[in-house]
Motif scaffolding. Structure first.
Motif, PDB file in Angstrom:
ATOM      1  N   ASP A 191       0.843  -1.208   0.000  1.00 15.48           N
ATOM      2  CA  ASP A 191       0.000   0.000   0.000  1.00 15.48           C
ATOM      3  C   ASP A 191       0.872   1.249   0.000  1.00 15.48           C
ATOM      4  O   ASP A 191       1.961   1.243   0.568  1.00 15.48           O
ATOM      5  N   PRO A 192       0.336   2.306  -0.588  1.00 16.71           N
ATOM      6  CA  PRO A 192       1.113   3.550  -0.542  1.00 16.71           C
ATOM      7  C   PRO A 192       1.106   4.117   0.879  1.00 16.71           C
ATOM      8  O   PRO A 192       0.223   3.829   1.668  1.00 16.71           O
ATOM      9  N   GLN A 241       7.203  14.212  -0.793  1.00 20.84           N
ATOM     10  CA  GLN A 241       7.557  13.056  -1.619  1.00 20.84           C
ATOM     11  C   GLN A 241       9.070  12.991  -1.776  1.00 20.84           C
ATOM     12  O   GLN A 241       9.696  11.937  -1.636  1.00 20.84           O
ATOM     13  N   ASN A 273      11.618  10.127  -0.449  1.00 20.34           N
ATOM     14  CA  ASN A 273      12.488   9.425  -1.392  1.00 20.34           C
ATOM     15  C   ASN A 273      13.942   9.543  -0.957  1.00 20.34           C
ATOM     16  O   ASN A 273      14.715   8.584  -1.006  1.00 20.34           O
ATOM     17  N   ASP A 285      11.803   5.137  -4.365  1.00 20.51           N
ATOM     18  CA  ASP A 285      10.618   5.876  -4.819  1.00 20.51           C
ATOM     19  C   ASP A 285       9.414   5.379  -4.023  1.00 20.51           C
ATOM     20  O   ASP A 285       8.879   4.312  -4.284  1.00 20.51           O
ATOM     21  N   ILE A 286       9.012   6.202  -3.076  1.00 22.23           N
ATOM     22  CA  ILE A 286       7.946   5.774  -2.146  1.00 22.23           C
ATOM     23  C   ILE A 286       6.596   6.268  -2.676  1.00 22.23           C
ATOM     24  O   ILE A 286       6.436   7.479  -2.911  1.00 22.23           O
ATOM     25  N   PRO A 287       5.610   5.378  -2.880  1.00 19.30           N
ATOM     26  CA  PRO A 287       4.273   5.842  -3.297  1.00 19.30           C
ATOM     27  C   PRO A 287       3.551   6.492  -2.094  1.00 19.30           C
ATOM     28  O   PRO A 287       3.578   5.954  -1.005  1.00 19.30           O
ATOM     29  N   VAL A 288       2.980   7.612  -2.386  1.00 20.33           N
ATOM     30  CA  VAL A 288       2.333   8.387  -1.284  1.00 20.33           C
ATOM     31  C   VAL A 288       0.893   8.701  -1.651  1.00 20.33           C
ATOM     32  O   VAL A 288       0.603   9.019  -2.796  1.00 20.33           O
ATOM     33  N   ARG A 289       0.071   8.582  -0.634  1.00 19.71           N
ATOM     34  CA  ARG A 289      -1.357   8.983  -0.823  1.00 19.71           C
ATOM     35  C   ARG A 289      -1.683  10.056   0.227  1.00 19.71           C
ATOM     36  O   ARG A 289      -1.398   9.879   1.411  1.00 19.71           O
ATOM     37  N   THR A 296       2.210   4.048   7.976  1.00 23.30           N
ATOM     38  CA  THR A 296       2.328   2.919   7.068  1.00 23.30           C
ATOM     39  C   THR A 296       2.609   1.672   7.869  1.00 23.30           C
ATOM     40  O   THR A 296       3.534   1.633   8.689  1.00 23.30           O
TER      41      THR A 296
END
Lengths: 231, 269
Positions: free
Chosen positions: B177-178, B196, B200, B206-210, B225
């Motif tokens: 999951d982001p 972001q 990173n 490269d971290i997905p972020v929501r 997280t």
């Protein structure tokens, strides 16, 4: 001056006569009978009663008590005879306070008549109570020898009754009459008062003696109950 | 001759007639009246004796009944006293229980009210502090609060110690999951890019972020997280303020609380 009211004769036809003795006796009888009738007409049986009724009750019960004290067991049986003797002689004496009155008891005929009545009444009541045999036997007691003495006693006491009453009443009237002629002021009154007393005493003596004679005749044999009660 | 025999006979007859007249008009009526009176008196005496006996009997009966009545009354009074005592005790117990329940309820309500008030005060204080901070920051530095928050947040990410960094990095690798970044305001694109970039750079990946907006955060930013969390918000400052206020209230409230309790205790007694 006359010794007896018999000598005052109002009317006479042969043996028959109407003297003061008989007339005054009728007067006394009328007063006594009518007075008694008037008083006893309205007698009360309640606790409240008239003075006249009280007076008559005192007189009657007094006579009954006197008869009982003499020794007669049934005093009411002898009340008629003895009570009338007392009342007649007492009334005859009381009326001496009235001027012109002559007491019938001042006549020897009247006292003899009363004594004869007692003389007859004694055996009459004795026989009625004890029977003829028992009564006649009383003349033979305590022994046969006493018979003539008993008979003499009967006659002499009857005579004594008549003479005693006559003498007292006549003497009283005579003394008053004599004193009236001598000292007509105070002494007759004193003697009249004394005569009233003498008259009452004589009435008492005459009736008590008659009661005693009757009691002697009716109590020849003492009652068994009394004997049994003796120690 | 003093004796006139005609007169003697007449007087005997007169006497006998007088005896009859006296018997008829004097003795019999008088004796009958006396007898009747004696009978009447005897009857009255007997009646009086009977009445006296009855009265004595009734008197005894009355006294007996009176004694019985007294005993019954005493017993009833004793029973009533006992019953009243028991009822009084029961009512006192009930009243005590009711008072205790009421007190507990009241205390609970008071506590709830205090909690609610405390919560409201905290919330309002947070809002006020946030507004003051925003205004002061704007007036003094010409910068917006949100920008400064993002800056502080990114600085904190950079300044994570090694253990925290390792824990967070492990959490990032184990989940698909982001990363969820929540903030009280809607983040513009520039701060988002800064976050972001900071992520990173921190984790060299490269971290997905929501991004999400959560008003209940009270002016703050939070990264979560897989059970790990990095956050900054104004509530941290407010907690220390709250502690200070609480201590102040405790020192001020003790005497008043004591004084207020006394009347309440008196009412319960």
């Amino acid at each position: 001056m006359h010794l007896s009211p018999d000598q005052i004769i109002f009317w006479q036809y042969g043996f028959f006569k109407l003297n003061a003795t008989i007339v005054f006796t009728w007067g006394l009888m009328f007063v006594l009978a009518v007075g008694a009738k008037l008083i006893t007409r309205t007698l009360s049986t309640e606790l409240q009663r008239t003075r006249w009724q009280n007076l008559l009750e005192i007189v009657v019960t007094g006579i009954v008590q006197q008869i009982e004290e003499v020794g007669l067991r049934q005093p009411r049986k002898y009340l008629d005879f003895l009570g009338t003797l007392f009342l007649f002689i007492a009334a005859a004496s009381l009326c001496t306070i009235m001027p012109g009155y002559e007491p019938p008891t001042g006549s020897l005929s009247t006292t003899t008549a009363l004594a004869l009545c007692v003389f007859v009444a004694v055996p009459f009541f004795g026989i009625a109570e004890e029977g003829v045999g028992e009564y006649l036997k009383s003349y033979l007691k305590p022994t046969l020898i006493m018979l003539p003495f008993n008979i003499i006693s009967e006659i002499s006491r009857t005579l004594a009754l008549a003479i005693r009453l006559f003498g007292n009443m006549m003497s009283g009237a005579m003394i008053i009459a004599i004193l009236l002629t001598i000292t007509p002021l105070v002494f007759p009154i004193i003697m009249t008062v004394l005569g009233l007393l003498t008259g009452m005493v004589q009435a008492y003596i005459f009736s008590i003696l008659a009661a005693v004679y009757i009691a002697a005749a009716t109590q020849v044999r003492p009652p068994k109950t009394e004997l049994d009660g003796q120690p | 001759m003093l004796i006139d025999w005609f007169t003697v006979g007449a007087q005997v007859l007169n006497f006998l007639i007088l005896v009859w007249l006296m018997r008829r008009f004097l003795y019999q009526p008088i004796l009958n009246a006396i007898d009747a009176r004696e009978k009447l008196i005897a009857t009255k005496l007997a009646s009086a004796a009977a009445k006296e006996t009855d009265a004595q009997k009734e008197h005894d009966e009355f006294q007996h009944k009176n004694a019985e009545f007294d005993q019954q009354r005493a017993a009833l009074l004793r029973n009533a006293t006992d019953a009243a005592q028991a009822e009084r005790q029961r009512l006192l117990d009930e009243a005590g229980k009711a008072a205790a329940a009421l007190r507990a309820k009241w205390q609970k309500a008071l506590r709830n009210e205090a909690d609610a008030l405390h919560h409201a005060i905290s919330r309002r204080t947070q809002q006020e502090v946030f507004a003051i901070a925003r205004k002061a920051l704007s007036d003094l530095a010409g910068a917006s609060l949100e920008e400064r928050m993002v800056e502080v947040f990114t600085r904190r990410l950079h300044a994570l110690n090694s253990s925290a960094k390792a824990g967070l990095g492990e959490a990032l690798t184990t989940t698909a999951d982001p990363v969820l970044v929540r903030s009280t305001f809607d983040l513009p694109a520039e701060p988002r890019a800064a976050i972001q970039q900071a992520l990173n750079a921190t984790f060299s990946a490269d971290i997905p972020v929501r991004f999400e907006t959560a008003p209940d955060l009270i002016s703050g930013i939070e990264l979560t997280t897989n059970g790990q969390k990095v956050a900054w918000n104004i509530a941290e400052y407010l907690d220390s303020l709250e502690k200070g206020v609480d201590e102040f209230l405790k020192t001020q409230g003790k005497p008043e609380a004591k004084a207020a309790r006394k009347p309440e205790e008196a009412m319960i007694k």
